[in-house]
Design a protein around this motif. Structure first.
Motif, PDB file in Angstrom:
ATOM      1  N   LEU A 203      56.830  42.574  33.178  1.00 51.61           N
ATOM      2  CA  LEU A 203      56.830  41.885  31.899  1.00 51.61           C
ATOM      3  C   LEU A 203      55.387  41.466  31.660  1.00 51.61           C
ATOM      4  N   GLN A 234      47.023  50.391  37.833  1.00 58.14           N
ATOM      5  CA  GLN A 234      46.441  51.338  38.771  1.00 58.14           C
ATOM      6  C   GLN A 234      47.404  51.622  39.907  1.00 58.14           C
ATOM      7  N   VAL A 236      47.643  51.931  43.560  1.00 62.02           N
ATOM      8  CA  VAL A 236      46.847  51.607  44.747  1.00 62.02           C
ATOM      9  C   VAL A 236      47.728  51.732  45.989  1.00 62.02           C
ATOM     10  N   VAL A 238      49.433  50.701  49.393  1.00 62.16           N
ATOM     11  CA  VAL A 238      49.945  49.403  49.841  1.00 62.16           C
ATOM     12  C   VAL A 238      49.116  48.887  51.011  1.00 62.16           C
ATOM     13  N   THR A 239      48.929  49.726  51.998  1.00 63.70           N
ATOM     14  CA  THR A 239      48.009  49.385  53.080  1.00 63.70           C
ATOM     15  C   THR A 239      47.096  50.576  53.294  1.00 63.70           C
ATOM     16  N   ARG A 249      49.418  46.012  38.092  1.00 66.21           N
ATOM     17  CA  ARG A 249      48.664  45.657  36.899  1.00 66.21           C
ATOM     18  C   ARG A 249      47.365  45.046  37.372  1.00 66.21           C
ATOM     19  N   THR A 250      46.256  45.557  36.918  1.00 64.67           N
ATOM     20  CA  THR A 250      44.993  45.010  37.397  1.00 64.67           C
ATOM     21  C   THR A 250      44.336  44.151  36.331  1.00 64.67           C
ATOM     22  N   LYS A 251      43.633  44.771  35.404  1.00 65.99           N
ATOM     23  CA  LYS A 251      42.837  43.898  34.526  1.00 65.99           C
ATOM     24  C   LYS A 251      43.405  43.856  33.114  1.00 65.99           C
ATOM     25  N   PHE A 654      45.959  27.121  25.520  1.00 72.67           N
ATOM     26  CA  PHE A 654      45.981  25.885  26.292  1.00 72.67           C
ATOM     27  C   PHE A 654      44.896  24.941  25.797  1.00 72.67           C
TER      28      PHE A 654
ATOM     29  N   GLU B 213      50.883  43.798  52.848  1.00 69.91           N
ATOM     30  CA  GLU B 213      50.090  44.780  52.111  1.00 69.91           C
ATOM     31  C   GLU B 213      48.607  44.445  52.210  1.00 69.91           C
ATOM     32  N   ASP B 214      47.806  45.401  51.780  1.00 63.29           N
ATOM     33  CA  ASP B 214      46.370  45.169  51.716  1.00 63.29           C
ATOM     34  C   ASP B 214      46.066  44.483  50.398  1.00 63.29           C
ATOM     35  N   ARG B 229      42.781  44.289  45.472  1.00 61.89           N
ATOM     36  CA  ARG B 229      43.370  45.429  46.164  1.00 61.89           C
ATOM     37  C   ARG B 229      42.321  46.517  46.310  1.00 61.89           C
ATOM     38  N   ASN B 230      42.657  47.478  47.118  1.00 59.83           N
ATOM     39  CA  ASN B 230      41.759  48.622  47.336  1.00 59.83           C
ATOM     40  C   ASN B 230      40.403  48.178  47.849  1.00 59.83           C
ATOM     41  N   THR B 238      39.758  46.755  43.045  1.00 59.50           N
ATOM     42  CA  THR B 238      40.237  46.278  41.750  1.00 59.50           C
ATOM     43  C   THR B 238      40.927  44.943  41.955  1.00 59.50           C
ATOM     44  N   TYR B 239      41.041  44.189  40.912  1.00 55.10           N
ATOM     45  CA  TYR B 239      41.753  42.925  41.042  1.00 55.10           C
ATOM     46  C   TYR B 239      42.570  42.611  39.798  1.00 55.10           C
ATOM     47  N   THR B 240      43.593  41.823  40.006  1.00 56.09           N
ATOM     48  CA  THR B 240      44.452  41.348  38.925  1.00 56.09           C
ATOM     49  C   THR B 240      44.216  39.854  38.786  1.00 56.09           C
ATOM     50  N   CYS B 241      44.298  39.368  37.589  1.00 52.96           N
ATOM     51  CA  CYS B 241      44.104  37.941  37.356  1.00 52.96           C
ATOM     52  C   CYS B 241      45.432  37.274  37.046  1.00 52.96           C
ATOM     53  N   LEU B 242      45.674  36.139  37.670  1.00 54.90           N
ATOM     54  CA  LEU B 242      46.810  35.302  37.310  1.00 54.90           C
ATOM     55  C   LEU B 242      46.224  33.965  36.882  1.00 54.90           C
ATOM     56  N   HIS B 246      44.843  24.913  35.028  1.00 59.16           N
ATOM     57  CA  HIS B 246      43.724  24.649  34.131  1.00 59.16           C
ATOM     58  C   HIS B 246      42.545  24.081  34.886  1.00 59.16           C
ATOM     59  N   GLU B 278      52.305  37.800  36.322  1.00 58.55           N
ATOM     60  CA  GLU B 278      51.914  36.598  35.589  1.00 58.55           C
ATOM     61  C   GLU B 278      53.107  35.954  34.888  1.00 58.55           C
ATOM     62  N   LYS B 279      54.043  36.764  34.425  1.00 60.97           N
ATOM     63  CA  LYS B 279      55.128  36.206  33.619  1.00 60.97           C
ATOM     64  C   LYS B 279      56.261  35.657  34.483  1.00 60.97           C
TER      65      LYS B 279
END
Lengths: 656, 828
Positions: A203, A234, A236, A238-239, A249-251, A654, B213-214, B229-230, B238-242, B246, B278-279
């Motif tokens: 989601l 992406q 990727v 897992v290990t 989901r990355t960016k 926010f 996981e890695d 990750r990676n 790469t990275y994901t943002c959560l 605040h 995130e959701k």
């Protein structure tokens, strides 16, 4: 550099239309973008994202799908039920075929590129064979009473719309059997096509997810949402030790304010476009080898062609819109002031004329003569020429009728400096010269294209003395014609990057050419060779910051009294090149602020270099010299465009 | 008796429980937390402290379970040692001497015999993560000097280091370093640190590694969480943002399976990110204070969060808080000073914002919080809050008076006085009277009249507005209810001077109020001014009456560093001395008065009797910092120091609070002896949850059972006996290989357990008579009953052997003999 009085024009009410589809062609590294008014634009990603070609829109031809097939053939389908193929050389429509299924909502190409699949309003899916010069209907898949997942299984790359509460806006079929769907509930779902089961659910938005594009390697994909966010997914591992891989989901990228209607995935970048009319190219840093200007984010909003022409004599501006033209007279002032002052207007700008185009087609190009008494414009099928008569404050318009048959459609129109000649670049590649008389005209000559080429000319420049005409196409070199003798004078050697602007200097007749990689050449027409200055600057190279500019130079002009000056601009800066000054090297400051007056002349001279750049006016659509001391600058602030768009989806922020 | 060593200043609990992440035992039964120099073992079910592991000589900086034996615990400390504990029995197994100051400890399952510690090398803020090889040896104290550096230039906080699948991640400032154990290489990922608005708060604050996981999760100053990750590929990482927080992310933890990520920060909300999307997140809000640490039990059923108000909350997997371990709250300014609640003998001081905390010194835990201000606390910088400034107990803990104030501008003072009555039914304080603006200006002092004879409770408040007010309890009944309320009885002033202190004499007959430099004595019956003392030695800072035999003396300490003692009978100055008194506290149980003076070097303690010119005891340099507050806490069991210097410690103990809020006291015991007796007793029962409540109740039940069983057949008599039967102990203690075959032993063994029938009946009658005889005496000394009983049965046991040899006739005779009433003996 000198001081100028600048007319800062902000009444050009231009709003680009929203982007509907984006299609990327890996083979030629070109991007096709279709807009909601039916315009299709071709961007050359190798040539600094220059908008090379465009096909004007048509009121009844809303494009719903766009794809490249069989190498570099471009097809589009729309709500009028037609499949259209474009001729990328001649810049016109090759043919249009009705699919006989009502409005077409989707179109996809088979992986090998030989078959075309369209989804129609009546629920049928039609398979068409692409033949070398046309497309041919092959078979029809009727509406099936099975689930959508299985339908996708049969059709392989069907981009479908199912009319349920939750609308699937797009699907992608991967070679390992995974089906990815995006829907109106804000979900990105992964399905196993063999079993028809849901594998994973992301989601990502509170609003619709409207578009999806998968990379060729199938290791990443991009989705666009109605909130203006673009998400990158992406694959990727897992290990590091196991071969198991998962989609993450990355960016997220928030470069849009409105719906992202279309996304594309090139090997090195994510491309997105939507209702807010921006085309955003976001390079993937990990795929970029060297950090040059290709690694920078690109946001393309304005067309890379001229929409404005100017009558210097009468201080008139002609604005070209999709379906009408506007003629404005600039205001004037009697006040004087210091540098940087805003002068009060004694006479406001006048909207003189609103000329509505006839027919459903968009205007391709328009021009007003320097004397201000002629206006010419062209659509895909017709060419119009008007004569303007000024009687004190009254303006009367008279259409010049009986245009010759060969003047059907023009890609570029230009008047000579003394307004006695009209130069028209037609879409067959030929150049017409027409002599204008009081209220009538006479066809003088037609330069036929070089044998073997069908490339259309889309840029024209004429020398102020009217002797020379330079014309350039999209890829081949610049041709210089002698207007007096009506013959080809010479051809400037072809360069790798397309020409973005052309101009011939007064008195010296030097042709100045700007290319999409920000190179500027000066070519002496009488001597048929590059000038000494041009050779010097090629030897030394341009400043690296100059080469990193990301919008093409769209206009070049000259100062009548200062032959050493070249005036040029792109969307974010205005520059005067003073050929008498030393060239900057990479160590000197390119964007030098105006030197303080108390500094001694020695230092000022030492720091001075040939490029005088001003970034006051942006986004700058047009800038020209009206006379020795007056400039006109046409700006179109982005906020004004956004204000005219429908309101975006409201998001709680926010802290507000 | 305790050997009289020199009196030392010792830290007495109230240490930070939230200094490091808490650790769960493998079965989630216990939770371990650092507490000053100790490690505390709490039960997760009952919140009760089960053991205190003591042995370190400096702050404990890290605890970890032994990955190879989940019944053992490693701890490291600033004293440079790593200790291995058996936490079930609370026994120190081994000590590894490393030598460096150890800042944090990590254990990894795959590392066979080494642990990882953070040490400081060379300069002030250059820290290294090193692996320490723990040599195998049977001796108690082992040198572990084999260090090898893993990561250099890291952050000293253990939150900035995490261990994952064959990787170690460390964050500092704007970069993440990942060390790969297999490849023995380090990769570094840097975030933009430019000064512009968008990236200025990109600093890393904490890191956690996914267990399966890695994937590395990092928390940032701007509240973002990034999932990397990676990262084994320098380019394709790469990275994901959560983003929900605040403010700064304080800590991160993955659940045991890695399916969810927990994060917390200043919002005091525990966020669970499910599937790292995130959701899909769950919240546990209103946790009271900033979340400092998060940890997860190895069994996966519990989480726990450590908070900035020195509290640990144990949370179930379904995000329900199940237990709270609350230490002394330290993160607010102490305005009220230290007080002792006369009922619970708990230390009372400012706690959470707007609260008064009751802290048990014996058990080192907070008993409860009393919400005084009763308003939602809004945690934001720059807000001027209502402060709880004064509090006092009166009438043996029946009344509590509190003063709160808020001053936004110079002229706008909001002042409120509240009077709370102790409710026996609810065992808590209930608001009785609320007085808005009791004075025009700040209240400087507040005291109850604690005299035994006084019939109406009396309270005196002194204020900067030049008045002191006497408040008394009056009847406030109406037709609806019977009620009492406080009302102002008298307003006194003296030449418009600011009233700075007030104090009742021990018998309540006199009230002393100081007005800047002048001390006035008022008769508490008529409220008339009796006399004034003026020494012209600066404003009076402290004022108190002597007690017991010294009740005729009044002591005053001034700002100019003079301590004066006036004789109330002669109305003259008895003596004065130059002493810069910061704290002056009378001992409620003796004549002694403790004064702490402040000098440039440190604080000195003087204990004296007002009647004697020479101090009883002087200890120089009790603390390098300024001592802010002190209090005498009466002892439960009086000590009996014979030495004159320590006699002042016999009946009360002196506690004081320094500026850095460490609670200190004086002790003569060596640290080994300080083990609290309760914790030792609690070792007795292993099978049952060990709480004092159980212990008390269980003991009580046993007693009751005994009484019942005395009449009937006594099971209790036999059950403890089994341990004492020689046959069994012989069987259990003989090595198996020398034992004869089981068939041979069996009949003998069973026989030894049996009691012959006739002796049994004998015993019964014997019991009957015994109990009849003892019944009267039983009631008087229940305390010793249990032990006596065992002794009794032992005697009968011995008697049994004797009886066995007696003939039947003799037995009968004996029985008759027994039936004779010996009750007359008791009458003697």
């Amino acid at each position: 550099m000198g001081e100028f009085k600048v007319h800062r024009v902000r009444f050009f009410n231009y709003v680009p239309s929203g982007i509907r589809c984006v299609a990327y062609n890996n083979q030629s590294n070109r991007l096709a973008v279709s807009r909601t008014d039916g315009t299709v634009e071709i961007y050359n990603l190798s040539a600094n994202y220059f908008q090379e070609k465009f096909f004007p829109g048509h009121e009844s031809r809303g494009t719903e799908a766009l794809c490249w097939a069989k190498g570099q053939r471009l097809f589009s389908a729309g709500l009028n039920g037609e499949i259209i193929e474009y001729d990328l050389q001649a810049l016109n429509i090759k043919y249009a075929i009705d699919a006989f299924g009502g409005p077409i909502w989707s179109m996809a190409v088979s992986p090998c590129g030989s078959q075309l699949l369209v989804g129609c309003e009546d629920g049928s899916v039609k398979l068409l064979q692409i033949t070398p010069d046309k497309i041919q209907f092959e078979r029809n898949f009727d509406r099936q009473k099975r689930s959508a997942v299985h339908k996708m299984l049969v059709d392989r790359q069907y981009m479908g719309v199912s009319k349920r509460k939750c609308i699937i806006w797009g699907v992608a079929f991967l070679s390992d059997g995974t089906v990815i769907s995006v829907d109106s509930a804000g979900k990105v779902q992964f399905w196993d096509s063999a079993t028809g089961t849901l594998v994973k659910n992301h989601l990502i938005a509170n609003a619709d997810v409207q578009s999806i594009a998968v990379s060729d390697q199938e290791d990443s994909f991009v989705v666009g949402t109605a909130e203006g966010t673009v998400f990158h997914f992406q694959l990727v591992s897992v290990t590091s030790s196991s071969s198991e891989k998962q989609w993450v989901r990355t960016k997220p990228f928030q470069h849009h304010t409105h719906d992202v209607r279309a996304v594309a995935h090139s090997p090195t970048a994510l491309i997105s476009g939507g209702t807010d009319t921006h085309l955003v190219i976001r390079p993937l840093m990990e795929k970029v080898e060297v950090k040059n200007y290709d690694a920078a984010l690109r946001k393309i909003t304005f067309p890379h062609r001229r929409l404005i022409s100017c009558s210097k004599k009468r201080h008139l501006l002609l604005f070209q819109f999709a379906h009408h033209l506007e003629l404005w007279r600039l205001g004037s002032t009697v006040a004087t002031g210091k540098n940087g002052d805003t002068l009060p207007l004694s006479k406001d700008a006048d909207h003189l004329l609103h000329l509505k185009a006839k027919g459903p087609e968009n205007i391709i190009c328009s021009c007003i003569s320097p004397c201000g008494s002629w206006i010419a414009y062209s659509t895909t099928s017709r060419f119009f020429l008007y004569r303007l008569n000024y009687e004190r404050d009254n303006l009367s318009l008279q259409r010049v009728s009986k245009m010759p048959a060969f003047l059907r459609s023009a890609l570029q129109i230009l008047f000579s400096e003394d307004s006695t000649k009209l130069f028209v670049a037609s879409n067959q590649g030929s150049l017409h010269i027409i002599r204008l008389l009081e209220g009538s005209f006479k066809h003088l000559h037609t330069f036929q294209p070089q044998s073997g080429t069908v490339e259309s000319m889309c840029l024209l420049a004429v020398s102020p003395d009217g002797n020379w005409l330079a014309a350039s196409g999209t890829s081949a070199g610049v041709h210089v014609y002698n207007v007096k003798h009506l013959k080809l004078h010479c051809t400037v050697p072809a360069y790798n990057f397309p020409v973005t602007a052309l101009a011939i200097a007064p008195s010296t007749n030097n042709l100045v050419i700007a290319h999409s990689d920000q190179q500027v050449f000066e070519y002496s027409i009488p001597e048929k060779k590059y000038t000494e200055w041009s050779r010097t600057i090629q030897k030394q190279g341009f400043h690296y910051l100059w080469l990193q500019r990301d919008t093409p130079i769209t206009h070049i002009s000259f100062h009548p009294k200062r032959p050493m000056h070249i005036l040029l601009h792109d969307a974010y800066m205005f520059c005067i090149i003073d050929k008498s000054l030393p060239l900057p090297n990479d160590k000197t400051l390119l964007y030098n602020p105006l030197p303080p007056t108390n500094e001694s002349d020695v230092i000022r001279r030492r720091t001075a270099h040939a490029f005088k750049i001003s970034k006051i006016y942006k986004p700058l659509l047009f800038m020209d010299l009206l006379d020795e001391r007056t400039l006109v600058a046409v700006e179109r602030p982005l906020d004004d465009i956004i204000a005219q768009l429908p309101p975006p989806i409201k998001k709680k922020k926010f802290g507000t | 008796m305790v050997a009289e060593e020199s009196v030392r200043v010792v830290r007495c609990g109230g240490s930070e429980l939230n200094f490091r992440r808490a650790v769960f035992s493998a079965d989630s039964k216990y939770i371990f937390c650092v507490s000053g120099d100790f490690v505390k073992v709490h039960s997760t079910a009952t919140e009760e402290c089960v053991h205190i592991l003591q042995g370190h000589r400096n702050l404990v900086t890290g605890i970890q379970l032994n990955p190879h034996n989940h019944l053992q615990l490693y701890s490291c400390s600033f004293d440079g040692t790593i200790k291995l504990w058996d936490y079930v029995d609370g026994i120190l197994i081994k000590t590894f001497v490393v030598g460096h100051k150890l800042h944090a400890l990590f254990t990894v399952t795959c590392a066979e015999d080494s642990v990882f510690v953070i040490i400081n090398k060379g300069k002030q803020d250059i820290f290294q993560l090193v692996s320490v090889k723990l040599p195998k040896s049977s001796s108690q104290e082992i040198e572990a000097k084999e260090l090898s550096c893993v990561l250099d230039y890291i952050n000293q906080s253990p939150k900035c280091i995490a261990f994952g699948n064959e990787v170690c991640a460390a964050v500092r400032d704007f970069y993440l370093s990942v060390y790969f154990f297999k490849k023995k290489t380090t990769s570094r990922f840097t975030l933009s640190s430019s000064r512009n608005k968008k990236h200025a708060k990109n600093n890393f604050t904490c890191v956690a590694c996914h267990p399966k996981e890695d994937c590395i999760a990092t928390g940032h100053k701007d509240g973002k969480i990034r999932l990397w990750r990676n990262f084994d590929d320098d380019k394709k990482y790469t990275y994901t943002c959560l983003h929900w927080h605040h403010d700064m992310v304080m800590d991160l933890a993955f659940s045991v399976t890695g399916t969810s990520l927990l994060s917390g920060g200043r919002e005091s909300v525990l966020v669970e990110w499910r599937d790292a999307t995130e959701k899909n997140k769950e919240f546990l809000p209103r946790l009271g204070a900033t979340i400092e640490h998060i940890s997860v039990s190895p069994a996966g059923d519990l989480f726990c969060t450590s908070h900035s108000d020195n509290k640990i909350i144990v949370i179930h997997r379904n995000l329900e808080a199940s237990a709270v371990i609350q230490g002394l709250v330290k993160d607010s300014n102490i305005f009220t000073g230290l007080m002792v609640d006369p009922r619970t003998k708990a230390l009372v001081l400012n706690g959470k914002p707007g609260h008064l905390q009751f802290y048990s010194l014996q058990h080192d835990k907070q008993l409860y919080n009393l919400d005084i201000i009763q308003q939602e606390y809004i945690n934001d910088y720059g807000l001027i809050q209502i402060e709880l400034t004064k509090a006092a107990f009166g009438c043996y803990g029946n009344w509590l008076a509190t003063v709160e104030q808020r001053q936004e501008k110079e002229t706008e003072l909001e002042l409120q006085m509240k009077l709370w009555m102790y409710n026996k039914k609810t065992q808590g304080f209930v608001l009785n009277t609320k007085v808005n603006m009791p004075h025009e200006d700040h209240i400087t002092a507040l005291c109850f009249c604690n005299a035994e004879k006084s019939e109406t409770p009396t309270l005196v408040t002194a204020s900067k507005d030049g008045h002191f007010k006497v408040w008394i309890l009056t009847d406030d009944s109406d037709i609806y209810k019977k009620a009492v309320a406080w009302t102002c009885d008298f307003v006194g002033s003296y030449h418009k001077y600011q009233a700075t202190n007030c104090c009742f004499s021990e018998d309540g007959s006199l009230l002393a109020v100081s007005f800047e430099e002048i001390v006035t004595i008022w008769d508490s019956e008529t409220w008339e001014l009796k006399c004034t003392f003026c020494q012209r030695a600066g404003k009076i800072r402290h004022l108190c009456f002597g007690r017991l035999t010294c009740s005729k003396y009044l002591l005053g300490a001034t700002e100019n560093g003079i301590l004066c003692c006036w004789n109330l009978l002669s109305c003259a100055l008895e003596w004065s001395t130059k002493l810069n008194v910061r704290v002056m506290e009378p001992d409620p149980n003796s004549e002694n008065i403790a004064a702490v003076s402040q000098s440039s070097v440190g604080s000195d303690l003087f204990v004296f009797k007002p009647s004697e010119p020479r101090p009883l005891y002087i200890q120089k340099n009790i603390s390098r910092e300024e001592v802010q507050w002190g209090v005498f806490v009466p002892r439960d069991v009086p000590e009996s120091f014979t030495s004159e210097a320590y006699q002042w410690l016999n009946r009360s103990q002196f506690y004081f609070l320094t500026k850095s809020q460490s609670l200190l006291t004086f002790s003569t015991k060596s640290p080994e002896e300080k083990l609290t007796p309760t914790s030792k007793q609690l070792l007795a029962e292993e099978s049952l949850p060990t709480t004092p409540f159980y212990f008390i109740l269980g003991k009580h039940r046993e007693k009751q059972d005994e009484k019942i069983n005395k009449a009937f057949e006594s099971e209790l008599v036999q059950l403890p006996l089994t341990e004492n039967i020689p046959a069994i102990s012989e069987l259990l203690h003989t090595p198996a290989h020398v034992l004869p075959s089981a068939s041979l032993l069996c009949s003998k063994f069973v026989n030894s357990l049996l009691l012959s029938k006739e002796t049994k009946s004998d015993e019964e009658t014997l019991e009957d008579t015994d109990t009849e005889e003892e019944k009267e005496s039983d009631d008087s000394d229940e305390e010793n009953d249990f032990t006596e009983k065992i002794l009794d049965t032992n005697n009968t046991d011995l008697g049994e052997d004797l009886l066995y040899q007696l003939s039947k006739s003799e037995e009968k005779e004996l029985r008759k003999f027994r039936k004779v009433d010996y009750s007359w003996i008791t009458a003697l």
